[in-house]
Design a protein around this motif. Sequence first.
Motif, mmCIF file in Angstrom:
data_model
loop_
_atom_site.group_PDB
_atom_site.id
_atom_site.type_symbol
_atom_site.label_atom_id
_atom_site.label_comp_id
_atom_site.label_asym_id
_atom_site.label_seq_id
_atom_site.Cartn_x
_atom_site.Cartn_y
_atom_site.Cartn_z
ATOM 1 N N GLU A 6 10.162 4.905 -0.589
ATOM 2 C CA GLU A 6 9.067 4.038 -0.169
ATOM 3 C C GLU A 6 8.979 2.798 -1.059
ATOM 4 O O GLU A 6 9.079 2.882 -2.286
ATOM 5 N N VAL A 10 -4.666 11.744 -3.551
ATOM 6 C CA VAL A 10 -3.424 12.181 -4.179
ATOM 7 C C VAL A 10 -3.774 13.117 -5.328
ATOM 8 O O VAL A 10 -4.891 13.101 -5.853
ATOM 9 N N ASN A 62 -6.094 6.823 -3.728
ATOM 10 C CA ASN A 62 -5.113 5.783 -4.032
ATOM 11 C C ASN A 62 -5.503 4.474 -3.355
ATOM 12 O O ASN A 62 -6.543 4.378 -2.701
ATOM 13 N N LEU A 82 0.845 -1.193 0.000
ATOM 14 C CA LEU A 82 0.000 0.000 0.000
ATOM 15 C C LEU A 82 0.885 1.249 0.000
ATOM 16 O O LEU A 82 1.962 1.252 0.594
ATOM 17 N N PRO A 83 0.429 2.316 -0.647
ATOM 18 C CA PRO A 83 1.199 3.567 -0.614
ATOM 19 C C PRO A 83 1.131 4.201 0.765
ATOM 20 O O PRO A 83 0.227 3.883 1.559
ATOM 21 N N PRO A 84 2.059 5.098 1.096
ATOM 22 C CA PRO A 84 1.995 5.799 2.379
ATOM 23 C C PRO A 84 0.650 6.496 2.534
ATOM 24 O O PRO A 84 0.146 7.105 1.592
ATOM 25 N N SER A 120 -7.559 -2.109 -4.668
ATOM 26 C CA SER A 120 -6.645 -2.090 -3.530
ATOM 27 C C SER A 120 -6.337 -3.510 -3.079
ATOM 28 O O SER A 120 -7.235 -4.360 -3.048
ATOM 29 N N LEU A 159 9.079 7.270 -10.922
ATOM 30 C CA LEU A 159 7.950 8.049 -10.415
ATOM 31 C C LEU A 159 8.058 9.471 -10.936
ATOM 32 O O LEU A 159 8.988 10.195 -10.609
ATOM 33 N N ASN A 177 6.811 0.808 -8.510
ATOM 34 C CA ASN A 177 6.176 1.482 -9.645
ATOM 35 C C ASN A 177 7.076 2.560 -10.249
ATOM 36 O O ASN A 177 6.595 3.478 -10.900
ATOM 37 N N TYR A 214 6.449 0.918 -1.914
ATOM 38 C CA TYR A 214 5.353 0.930 -2.879
ATOM 39 C C TYR A 214 5.742 1.695 -4.138
ATOM 40 O O TYR A 214 5.473 1.258 -5.257
ATOM 41 N N PHE A 215 6.412 2.809 -3.972
ATOM 42 C CA PHE A 215 6.794 3.614 -5.122
ATOM 43 C C PHE A 215 7.956 2.989 -5.888
ATOM 44 O O PHE A 215 8.061 3.144 -7.106
ATOM 45 N N LEU A 255 -0.006 5.953 -11.682
ATOM 46 C CA LEU A 255 0.216 4.870 -10.739
ATOM 47 C C LEU A 255 -0.939 3.874 -10.824
ATOM 48 O O LEU A 255 -2.061 4.265 -11.130
#
Length: 204
Positions: A77, A126, A120, A7-9, A152, A86, A83, A79-80, A137
């Motif tokens: 992070e 976001v 997100n 999961l993203p922050p 999710s 960025l 992907n 999660y990033f 993303l």
Amino acid sequence: MTAPGLLPPAARSRAALRLAVAALEEEFSLPVCRGCGLMSYPPADICSGCLGDDLDWQRVDPGGEIVAATAIERPIETYFRMNAPLRLGLIRLAPGAMLFAFLAPDIAPHGRTRVALRLNAAGSAVLVAGADAALPLPGLSARRGTACFLASPDPAAAADRLASALANDSIAHHMEAGAGTWVLAAQIGGRWHSVTIGPEAVAA
């Protein structure tokens, strides 16, 4: 429990939780000081211009200009990193506010663009530049007519976080769960808005 990094922050200030409400409502709104007219971003409880505390959330023009852009090859992070690269852009809105937003893949690193709020995969808001372009993303909310869908890996956590944002703004809402999917409905501004949160195969 979702594995770390999937999961993203999701940490947001109390004031910034209101962005998730605006994303669900599909509006681009930010707090504006009633005293001096300064637009506040990031959202705050105190105006950075006159230090007044009378801020009102208002719809603002989502059009702006990309002042600078960059691509982060190795984000901190997890999660990033999954992907990367960025793409981020610094955008100057017409009213003068400056903000950072994720840049869609086919958006030029300069010139005019439009900014939108999306949810997100963690259920937080976001900023995305190039609202009509390919998403920068995975796991960002999408619309089908009046319905909102969100993919999710942890639908329950995303639904709880969005429900917390609604409760923070004293907005009536309810949630229903079934077969790994959560449906959250909220009454905002006299209208009901809903979001279905589930695994990618469900929300796609």
